[in-house]
Write a protein that holds these residues in place. Structure first.
Motif, PDB file in Angstrom:
ATOM      1  N   THR A 207     -56.614  26.324  39.347  1.00  0.00           N
ATOM      2  CA  THR A 207     -55.373  25.796  38.784  1.00  0.00           C
ATOM      3  C   THR A 207     -55.147  24.349  39.173  1.00  0.00           C
ATOM      4  O   THR A 207     -54.712  23.537  38.352  1.00  0.00           O
ATOM      5  CB  THR A 207     -54.179  26.656  39.240  1.00  0.00           C
ATOM      6  N   VAL A 228     -56.837  33.654  32.489  1.00  0.00           N
ATOM      7  CA  VAL A 228     -57.282  34.015  33.832  1.00  0.00           C
ATOM      8  C   VAL A 228     -58.748  34.421  33.736  1.00  0.00           C
ATOM      9  O   VAL A 228     -59.123  35.223  32.883  1.00  0.00           O
ATOM     10  CB  VAL A 228     -56.452  35.183  34.397  1.00  0.00           C
ATOM     11  N   VAL A 235     -59.535  30.190  36.701  1.00  0.00           N
ATOM     12  CA  VAL A 235     -58.978  30.154  35.356  1.00  0.00           C
ATOM     13  C   VAL A 235     -59.945  29.415  34.434  1.00  0.00           C
ATOM     14  O   VAL A 235     -60.862  28.731  34.880  1.00  0.00           O
ATOM     15  CB  VAL A 235     -57.602  29.458  35.331  1.00  0.00           C
TER      16      VAL A 235
END
Length: 273
Positions: A207, A228, A235
């Motif tokens: 992230t 995800v 991710v």
């Protein structure tokens, strides 16, 4: 609780402050102590020092708000700050200018503010949902003077199988896109927001690598999809022009369905301020 305009200003200020410190370390990088976090994944004392600077700046202006950073960790929260002190550390250590300091604010799990400083390039970008894109602190729009020159970028990391990246590159090249490999999501997404390239793709990243860049790309008018990944804590991201996304999606969807990501992709339509 401060509003998005104030958060945008703060993100710009914090990223610039971190960038100034990172630039000093970059000039003396041969004296840095560096370590490997995994295969082709490096960190240096500069990464930690810059993240501490970012955290100190945020604590001064928004004390008590959640912070997650690549080097110093933190508890993920629905709303909070996400930091990558030096994205592209391998470039940084080798002397390439293609690295950045990324600061993002996430609300309800979605990046709504992002700022990236490229100290070695003398450039900074920022954006907030509904407020538009800023370059060097001034309002800007994505510019593509030669749209017939079609360039897409594909990220890379040790967790994403090389056969998957090769398949995506082959697919894009068959559809008449040249492919660039920056191996730095903050550069790939930021360059897409500027119009230097048509978009950026990477699976099994983190992230903090993509949050700021996602906010930039949305406000630049690009389509942004995130999911995800199958590997815990990672991710995927796909950002690009409608034409690129249409060309890439058949292959990208197959790659994600093949075990590299799970869940239904969320396609975020831009709201350009």
């Amino acid at each position: 609780m401060i509003g998005l305009p104030a958060r945008l200003t703060l993100a710009m200020r914090v990223a610039e402050s971190g960038g100034q410190l990172a630039r000093r370390y970059f000039g003396a990088r041969e004296q840095l102590a560096a370590s490997s976090k995994g295969r082709m994944d490096f960190a240096s004392e500069a990464d930690t020092a810059v993240e501490r600077r970012l955290r100190d700046e945020l604590a001064l202006h928004v004390p008590g708000e959640a912070i997650v950073g690549e080097e110093l960790g933190g508890e993920a929260a629905a709303c909070g700050w996400v930091l990558d002190p030096i994205d592209g550390t391998s470039h940084f250590l080798r002397g390439s200018p293609l690295w950045g300091v990324a600061v993002a604010y996430v609300r309800d799990g979605e990046p709504v503010v992002g700022a990236i400083c490229y100290p070695a390039l003398g450039m900074s970008l920022a954006a907030a949902a509904g407020l538009g894109l800023f370059v060097g602190g001034k309002p800007a729009r994505r510019s593509v003077p030669f749209p017939e020159v079609r360039v897409a970028a594909i990220g890379g990391n040790a967790r994403w199988d090389v056969a998957q990246t090769a398949a995506l590159e082959a697919h894009l090249r068959q559809h008449q896109w040249t492919c660039a490999r920056y191996r730095c999501a903050s550069v790939g997404l930021g360059f897409a927001a500027l119009g230097y390239i048509d978009g950026y793709f990477e699976d099994r990243t983190h992230t903090w690598d993509i949050a700021a860049g996602m906010a930039l790309c949305r406000e630049a008018g690009l389509l942004v999809e995130s999911t995800v990944s199958a590997e815990a804590g990672t991710v995927s991201v796909a950002a690009g022009t409608p034409a690129l996304m249409q060309a890439a999606m058949p292959c990208w969807s197959i790659l994600l369905a093949g075990g590299h990501a799970q869940g239904t992709p969320r396609l975020s339509h831009p709201e350009v301020g």
